[in-house]
Design an enzyme around this catalytic site. Structure first.
Site, mmCIF file in Angstrom:
data_model
loop_
_atom_site.group_PDB
_atom_site.id
_atom_site.type_symbol
_atom_site.label_atom_id
_atom_site.label_comp_id
_atom_site.label_asym_id
_atom_site.label_seq_id
_atom_site.Cartn_x
_atom_site.Cartn_y
_atom_site.Cartn_z
ATOM 1 N N CYS B 61 0.833 -1.188 0.000
ATOM 2 C CA CYS B 61 0.000 0.000 0.000
ATOM 3 C C CYS B 61 0.872 1.243 0.000
ATOM 4 C CB CYS B 61 -0.900 0.027 1.243
ATOM 5 S SG CYS B 61 -1.777 -1.501 1.506
ATOM 6 N N GLN B 62 1.879 1.214 0.839
ATOM 7 C CA GLN B 62 2.714 2.384 1.003
ATOM 8 C C GLN B 62 3.662 2.566 -0.158
ATOM 9 O OE1 GLN B 62 2.520 4.765 3.459
ATOM 10 N NE2 GLN B 62 3.782 5.640 1.859
#
Lengths: 166, 166
Positions: B61-62
């Site tokens: 996600c990051q």
């Protein structure tokens, strides 16, 4: 299920979720991978201060509760504390990011996840789905101090209160 | 419970929780209060992209998913997108901190909570307690794109796929 008190043994089989801080993943935008922290084993031969907060990145926790511990790490060490362990219901990724946001880059203070509040549930020291605000001193596997906040203010679980009890 | 597809109306009664960014709470260690984001009302007269991720501060996600949307925000706007909303199961305090960690200090991208993954559950698009990785485009109340990742990588829910579909 009852309140923990001085003289009790720290429970068996307690583990927390943990993303260790490493220099190559120091930035808050990089993520390590979670592992299991065997608290019962780690606490068996150390002096530990365990601080439970209702949530990472929340108001009182970030602004009033946690800074006291971060600023006074050396005082805790002078009193023989090996580690300060901060727990909350948030997952290990979030706890790791919170530690970085607070500027903690050593393993004197660990930010761990009380996964599914399994540990805090043992004493019913919960706040809805979150862990309640409390602090414990564990010395070589025995509980030497265990106090939960009766209200919203940070009193018995503050760094000052715990230092006074050490 | 059914997944959304292009042509469906966006459901009524969909709301998320978020902490409105303000200059006073711009620091990652400062916290605002969560409020409701009425997605159904907001999307009735806008073009919006909902990006769902399994967790704040987690690796894919990051590193791969959210940065794509941040970097190509102007391209999304050029194609008429009024609002990008990133949702996860994490609470609004964590989502707010994650937005700040990603350098977002306004509502250009809203980081919100799908509380108890309630909305994602209606689609059957969850990963355990977390929301799955997916993207939905809503154009004035109508769903024009709704795709969930089949595997671990960012493909159909990534910004390039969404841009191609706009």
């Amino acid at each position: 299920m009852s309140d923990p008190k001085k003289g009790d043994s720290f429970p068996e089989g307690v583990t927390f979720g943990y993303v260790p801080f490493t220099a190559d993943k120091a930035s808050i935008n990089t993520c390590g991978l979670p592992t299991t922290y065997d608290a019962t084993k780690e606490f068996a031969d150390k002096k530990i201060v365990l601080v439970s907060t209702p949530g990472a990145f929340t108001g009182t926790c970030s602004e009033k509760h946690l800074p006291g511990y971060i600023e006074n790490v050396s005082k805790f060490k002078e009193k023989g504390v090996d580690k300060i362990v901060v727990i909350a219901y948030n997952d290990a990724f979030v706890m790791s990011a919170w530690g970085k946001a607070q500027g903690v880059q050593t393993d004197d203070i660990l930010f761990l996840s009380d996964t599914e509040t399994n540990f805090s549930k043992k004493f019913n020291w919960l706040k809805g789905e979150r862990t309640a605000r409390y602090a414990m001193i564990i010395e070589n596997g025995k509980i030497a101090y265990a106090e939960k906040e009766p209200a919203r203010e940070v009193t018995v679980s503050s760094a000052d209160a715990v230092l006074a009890a050490l | 419970m059914a997944a959304l597809k292009a042509g469906d109306s966006f459901p009524a009664d969909v709301s998320f929780l978020y902490v409105k960014p303000t200059p006073e709470t711009a620091e990652i260690t400062a916290c605002g209060m969560p409020t409701k984001y009425d997605a159904s009302a907001e999307f009735a007269n806008k073009k919006a992209v909902i990006v769902s991720v399994p967790g704040a501060f987690t690796p894919t996600c990051q590193n791969t998913h959210v940065p794509g949307y941040i970097n190509k925000l102007s391209e999304l706007k050029a194609k008429g997108v009024d609002q990008v909303v990133v949702i996860a199961f994490n609470d609004p305090f964590v989502q707010a901190a994650w937005g700040k960690a990603n350098g977002i200090k306004d509502e250009s991208i809203i980081f919100a909570t799908d509380n108890e993954a309630a909305f994602s559950k209606t689609l059957g698009w969850t990963l355990g307690p977390r929301t799955a990785r997916y993207a939905i485009v809503v154009d004035n109340g109508k769903v024009t794109y709704a795709e969930k990742e089949a595997g671990g990588d960012v493909g159909v829910s990534g910004v390039d796929a969404v841009l191609a579909a706009l």
